[in-house]
Design a protein around this motif. Structure first.
Motif, PDB file in Angstrom:
ATOM      1  N   GLU A 122    -135.477  33.832  17.689  1.00  0.00           N
ATOM      2  CA  GLU A 122    -134.128  34.382  17.811  1.00  0.00           C
ATOM      3  C   GLU A 122    -133.788  35.376  16.704  1.00  0.00           C
ATOM      4  O   GLU A 122    -132.895  36.197  16.882  1.00  0.00           O
ATOM      5  CB  GLU A 122    -133.105  33.244  17.811  1.00  0.00           C
ATOM      6  N   ALA A 123    -134.455  35.329  15.579  1.00  0.00           N
ATOM      7  CA  ALA A 123    -134.132  36.211  14.451  1.00  0.00           C
ATOM      8  C   ALA A 123    -134.262  37.691  14.816  1.00  0.00           C
ATOM      9  O   ALA A 123    -133.358  38.475  14.512  1.00  0.00           O
ATOM     10  CB  ALA A 123    -134.992  35.863  13.246  1.00  0.00           C
ATOM     11  N   GLU A 183    -142.744  17.356  14.758  1.00  0.00           N
ATOM     12  CA  GLU A 183    -142.736  18.142  15.997  1.00  0.00           C
ATOM     13  C   GLU A 183    -141.385  18.817  16.210  1.00  0.00           C
ATOM     14  O   GLU A 183    -141.309  19.980  16.608  1.00  0.00           O
ATOM     15  CB  GLU A 183    -143.073  17.259  17.193  1.00  0.00           C
ATOM     16  N   LYS A 184    -140.296  18.096  15.927  1.00  0.00           N
ATOM     17  CA  LYS A 184    -138.956  18.677  16.073  1.00  0.00           C
ATOM     18  C   LYS A 184    -138.778  19.841  15.092  1.00  0.00           C
ATOM     19  O   LYS A 184    -138.200  20.867  15.440  1.00  0.00           O
ATOM     20  CB  LYS A 184    -137.882  17.619  15.828  1.00  0.00           C
ATOM     21  N   ALA A 185    -139.259  19.674  13.857  1.00  0.00           N
ATOM     22  CA  ALA A 185    -139.137  20.729  12.857  1.00  0.00           C
ATOM     23  C   ALA A 185    -139.913  21.975  13.280  1.00  0.00           C
ATOM     24  O   ALA A 185    -139.431  23.100  13.128  1.00  0.00           O
ATOM     25  CB  ALA A 185    -139.628  20.233  11.497  1.00  0.00           C
ATOM     26  N   VAL A 186    -141.097  21.779  13.831  1.00  0.00           N
ATOM     27  CA  VAL A 186    -141.905  22.913  14.285  1.00  0.00           C
ATOM     28  C   VAL A 186    -141.198  23.622  15.435  1.00  0.00           C
ATOM     29  O   VAL A 186    -141.115  24.857  15.480  1.00  0.00           O
ATOM     30  CB  VAL A 186    -143.317  22.439  14.702  1.00  0.00           C
ATOM     31  N   THR A 187    -140.648  22.851  16.374  1.00  0.00           N
ATOM     32  CA  THR A 187    -139.933  23.443  17.507  1.00  0.00           C
ATOM     33  C   THR A 187    -138.724  24.230  17.034  1.00  0.00           C
ATOM     34  O   THR A 187    -138.478  25.357  17.489  1.00  0.00           O
ATOM     35  CB  THR A 187    -139.495  22.331  18.488  1.00  0.00           C
ATOM     36  N   THR A 188    -137.970  23.660  16.111  1.00  0.00           N
ATOM     37  CA  THR A 188    -136.791  24.354  15.571  1.00  0.00           C
ATOM     38  C   THR A 188    -137.212  25.633  14.852  1.00  0.00           C
ATOM     39  O   THR A 188    -136.568  26.672  15.005  1.00  0.00           O
ATOM     40  CB  THR A 188    -136.033  23.433  14.603  1.00  0.00           C
ATOM     41  N   GLY A 189    -138.264  25.567  14.074  1.00  0.00           N
ATOM     42  CA  GLY A 189    -138.762  26.754  13.376  1.00  0.00           C
ATOM     43  C   GLY A 189    -139.167  27.852  14.347  1.00  0.00           C
ATOM     44  O   GLY A 189    -138.878  29.029  14.127  1.00  0.00           O
TER      45      GLY A 189
END
Length: 137
Positions: free
Chosen positions: A75-76, A63-69
């Motif tokens: 932002e890109a 879940e953290k990885a998905v949120t960070t992604g």
């Protein structure tokens, strides 16, 4: 005959002792089996709890990885637009920058010419200065 009775009595006593020992061995084996079953059950329960905890941790990490992604993906474009805006501002300002650089170079050239003329004038003799370099060059 008394010897026969003694042998018979001894055999009966041995048989009784053997039965008692066998019963004790059976009880001990039963207890060992129960203990083994309890230990196996406890180990299985512990393994299940450990696996469940590991699965929970993996789920949280995913879940953290998905949120960070998602954050990075959001932002890109903003960062790319900011970089493009800076580049466009520099391109628009290039004429102004070229004019300022040209004016600076012209001022530096004029200053150098003035300084060199004054130096040359100091080297002349007083007679050459008075006559406008006709005499005493």
């Amino acid at each position: 005959m008394s010897e026969k009775k003694n042998a018979h009595t001894i055999a009966r006593g041995s048989n009784t002792n053997a039965k008692a020992t066998a019963t004790k061995a059976k009880d001990t084996a039963g207890e060992a089996g129960t203990t083994a079953k309890t230990a196996a059950s406890g180990a299985a329960t512990t393994a299940a709890h450990t696996a469940h905890a590991a699965a929970d941790k993996a789920h949280v990490a995913a879940e953290k990885a998905v949120t960070t992604g998602r954050t990075v993906a959001a932002e890109a474009p903003k960062k790319a637009a900011a970089a493009a805006g800076s580049a466009w501002t520099a391109i628009k300002a290039r004429k102004v920058l070229a004019a300022v650089a040209g004016a600076g170079a012209a001022a530096a050239g004029a200053t150098a010419a003035i300084v060199l003329r004054r130096r040359a004038a100091r080297r002349r003799s007083p007679l050459a200065r008075l006559t406008g370099r006709r005499f005493g060059a």
